[in-house]
Design a protein around this motif. Structure first.
Motif, mmCIF file in Angstrom:
data_model
loop_
_atom_site.group_PDB
_atom_site.id
_atom_site.type_symbol
_atom_site.label_atom_id
_atom_site.label_comp_id
_atom_site.label_asym_id
_atom_site.label_seq_id
_atom_site.Cartn_x
_atom_site.Cartn_y
_atom_site.Cartn_z
ATOM 1 N N PRO A 1 0.812 -1.227 0.000
ATOM 2 C CA PRO A 1 0.000 0.000 0.000
ATOM 3 C C PRO A 1 0.840 1.270 0.000
ATOM 4 O O PRO A 1 1.820 1.381 0.728
ATOM 5 N N LYS A 2 0.445 2.208 -0.832
ATOM 6 C CA LYS A 2 1.123 3.501 -0.933
ATOM 7 C C LYS A 2 0.203 4.583 -0.364
ATOM 8 O O LYS A 2 -1.022 4.440 -0.365
ATOM 9 N N PRO A 3 0.785 5.704 0.119
ATOM 10 C CA PRO A 3 -0.042 6.804 0.606
ATOM 11 C C PRO A 3 -1.035 7.254 -0.462
ATOM 12 O O PRO A 3 -0.678 7.423 -1.634
ATOM 13 N N GLY A 4 -2.285 7.428 -0.057
ATOM 14 C CA GLY A 4 -3.333 7.831 -0.976
ATOM 15 C C GLY A 4 -4.135 6.683 -1.557
ATOM 16 O O GLY A 4 -5.189 6.907 -2.158
ATOM 17 N N MET A 5 -3.651 5.440 -1.391
ATOM 18 C CA MET A 5 -4.383 4.292 -1.919
ATOM 19 C C MET A 5 -5.721 4.158 -1.207
ATOM 20 O O MET A 5 -5.829 4.340 0.004
ATOM 21 N N GLY A 6 -6.753 3.826 -1.973
ATOM 22 C CA GLY A 6 -8.069 3.648 -1.391
ATOM 23 C C GLY A 6 -8.139 2.408 -0.511
ATOM 24 O O GLY A 6 -7.412 1.425 -0.722
ATOM 25 N N LEU A 7 -9.015 2.461 0.480
ATOM 26 C CA LEU A 7 -9.135 1.363 1.440
ATOM 27 C C LEU A 7 -10.584 1.282 1.920
ATOM 28 O O LEU A 7 -11.208 2.295 2.222
ATOM 29 N N ARG A 8 -11.102 0.064 1.963
ATOM 30 C CA ARG A 8 -12.395 -0.188 2.563
ATOM 31 C C ARG A 8 -12.198 -0.965 3.863
ATOM 32 O O ARG A 8 -11.285 -1.793 3.953
ATOM 33 N N GLY A 9 -13.060 -0.711 4.814
ATOM 34 C CA GLY A 9 -12.998 -1.444 6.071
ATOM 35 C C GLY A 9 -14.393 -1.808 6.539
ATOM 36 O O GLY A 9 -15.377 -1.127 6.220
ATOM 37 N N ARG A 10 -14.494 -2.898 7.270
ATOM 38 C CA ARG A 10 -15.767 -3.285 7.865
ATOM 39 C C ARG A 10 -15.492 -4.052 9.147
ATOM 40 O O ARG A 10 -14.462 -4.710 9.285
ATOM 41 N N PHE A 11 -16.433 -3.961 10.090
ATOM 42 C CA PHE A 11 -16.284 -4.655 11.361
ATOM 43 C C PHE A 11 -17.651 -4.814 12.001
ATOM 44 O O PHE A 11 -18.631 -4.174 11.601
ATOM 45 N N GLU A 12 -17.703 -5.656 13.006
ATOM 46 C CA GLU A 12 -18.934 -5.884 13.766
ATOM 47 C C GLU A 12 -18.692 -5.477 15.208
ATOM 48 O O GLU A 12 -17.638 -5.759 15.788
ATOM 49 N N LYS A 13 -19.675 -4.804 15.800
ATOM 50 C CA LYS A 13 -19.529 -4.339 17.179
ATOM 51 C C LYS A 13 -20.901 -4.246 17.823
ATOM 52 O O LYS A 13 -21.805 -3.599 17.280
ATOM 53 N N GLN A 14 -21.052 -4.945 18.944
ATOM 54 C CA GLN A 14 -22.288 -4.913 19.728
ATOM 55 C C GLN A 14 -23.520 -5.174 18.870
ATOM 56 O O GLN A 14 -24.537 -4.502 18.964
ATOM 57 N N GLY A 15 -23.406 -6.183 17.999
ATOM 58 C CA GLY A 15 -24.558 -6.613 17.239
ATOM 59 C C GLY A 15 -24.871 -5.796 16.002
ATOM 60 O O GLY A 15 -25.877 -6.044 15.342
ATOM 61 N N SER A 16 -24.021 -4.828 15.639
ATOM 62 C CA SER A 16 -24.229 -4.039 14.427
ATOM 63 C C SER A 16 -23.028 -4.194 13.506
ATOM 64 O O SER A 16 -21.905 -4.447 13.961
#
Length: 476
Positions: free
Chosen positions: A319-334
């Protein structure tokens, strides 16, 4: 003595009464709170400086942010010694370590080696223990219901959202005060003492009291022992779950199970509202990669930057600075999802990726009611068992119970799907028996941990709803 500055280290940890301790749950949980202040002094710097904890990787390093115009960040070199001092909840911790790495971009940050030995000293005579359970305070001419926010052998703090009933004169330091609360097995006890301080914020009043010597202090000592036992068991369960977590893997972007999300609601929220926490598992997808890779949060710096483990399965994307990134996570049922960009990638002290805090975050709310962590005595009865224990988290839909802590019940006979009755205090000194179904359970050394789903009757629902409203407000 870890710090030579008499105004810092010697005042706290240079005295003979300071105690040395090895790495413990207490230090780890203390440092998991981003933004906590600390004092650091690196070899080569003229004086100690104030800094902030950003996070940690347990057993490896602590992430520290010094001031922007810091002498420490300029003097820091890999291998240089560093002295650290921090305080929380009446206990001061001090330790010596070394700098593993130092960065000035995208934020000034130090990676400090995880300490092997820590010196600590309690500033208070009695250590306070966090708890959340209903209680009633009774003074001269007034009575009010509320909840305990902390408890110690010497006293407690009761918070009420309503002003004292029955009128009464103004409260003063030294006034006699009683607090009535349920303890082990829902046995109601009265602790007597004196009022030490009153803090009012709007309609919320906090009463701090000290217990009288004798029966009240003896009761408090036994209750504190149970609180410590429950908290240690809860932490052991958390560590066990972390150890048994599946290894990092990659998986394609797939829709979530429709059955689990049948009643889910979706909306877009401000990214600053939903904060990532240290050690939070998450999945990352870099631009050009169609797979999500397992990662976890290492450090959080307010609304500027998040540091996460770089998934080994995604190392090839470099990964280089400026590269796009998606993230996802689960927390307290959401479920949460966001888009952001890479700020930096480093390989020392381990492969880590820095990315910008998302401005917007998509929320898919699966659980209708949030869970509230608490420490509430309860009794559990079924066809084949009758035990006492503690509710450690609760929501409108159910709760988790740790029961049979002392092992007095020889055999706890329970199965998933069993119907039980949970008795717990819902309003001051009044207890209520709620029908529930066992969703899951674990047995360890004759202690049992149960996940329950409430099956409350129509007449109990308003009482349970009012109780959860108070608990959710108190939990915040």
């Amino acid at each position: 003595m870890y710090l030579d500055n008499p105004e810092e280290g010697e005042r706290y940890c240079g005295a003979p009464t300071a105690t040395a301790c090895s790495d413990s749950f207490a230090l780890a949980s203390l440092l998991l709170e981003p933004g906590h202040p600390m004092t650091i002094r690196c070899a080569g710097s003229e004086r100690a400086e104030r800094a902030r904890v950003l996070g940690l990787k347990r057993g490896e390093f602590i992430v520290v942010r010094p001031p922007a115009s810091s002498q420490t960040i300029r003097a820091a070199r890999p291998g240089a010694g560093v002295d650290v001092l921090l305080e929380k909840e009446g206990t001061v911790y001090a330790f010596h370590s070394e700098v593993l790495s130092a960065l000035t971009h995208p934020i000034p940050v130090l990676f400090v080696g995880y300490p092997q030995d820590v010196r600590s000293r309690a500033l208070r005579r009695h250590v306070r223990h966090k708890c959340l359970l209903p209680a009633t305070a009774v003074g001269a001419g007034f009575t009010c219901e509320g909840h305990l926010s902390d408890f110690s052998v010497g006293g407690c703090r009761i918070v009420t959202s309503n002003l004292p009933r029955n009128g009464g004169a103004a409260l003063h330091h030294g006034d006699p005060l009683e607090v009535r609360l349920p303890v082990s097995g829902l046995r109601m006890e009265t602790f007597t003492g004196e009022l030490r301080s009153v803090q009012q914020d709007g309609d919320t009043v906090a009463l701090c009291m000290s217990f009288h010597e004798g029966r009240s202090s003896d009761l408090a000592e036994r209750f504190v022992c149970e609180l410590i036992m429950v908290e240690n068991l809860r932490r052991e369960d958390s560590l066990e779950a972390a150890k048994n977590a599946p290894p990092p893997s990659s998986r394609a972007h797939a829709p979530l199970e429709s059955e689990a999300l049948r009643d889910a609601t979706a909306h877009v929220s401000d990214g600053a509202v939903v904060s990532l926490t240290v050690a939070q598992p998450l999945e990352l997808q870099f631009t050009g990669n169609h797979l999500y890779d397992a990662s976890s949060v290492v450090a959080v710096d307010g609304a500027e930057c998040i540091i996460a483990e770089m998934p080994l399965t995604a190392m090839g994307c470099c990964p280089k600075p400026g590269m796009g990134l998606r993230g996802r996570f689960e927390k307290q049922g959401s479920y949460y999802g966001f888009r952001t960009c890479v700020l930096k990638f480093v390989t020392k002290p381990r492969p880590l990726v820095f990315f910008a805090c998302p401005k917007k975050i998509e929320v898919l709310k699966r659980r209708l009611h949030p869970r509230v962590h608490c420490m509430m005595p309860a009794a559990l009865e079924g066809d084949m068992m009758r035990v006492s224990g503690y509710v450690t988290d609760i929501s409108m839909g159910g709760c988790r119970v740790l029961a049979n802590l002392d092992g007095q019940e020889g055999i706890v006979n329970v199965m998933s799907g069993d119907t039980v009755h949970l008795t717990l205090p819902l309003d001051g000194l009044r207890v209520e028996s709620l029908k529930a179904r066992v969703k899951n359970f674990t047995l360890k050394e004759n202690r049992v941990s149960l996940g329950l789903i409430f099956q409350a009757g129509k007449s109990q629902l308003p009482l349970l709803a009012a109780f959860m409203t108070r608990m959710e407000a108190a939990g915040v």
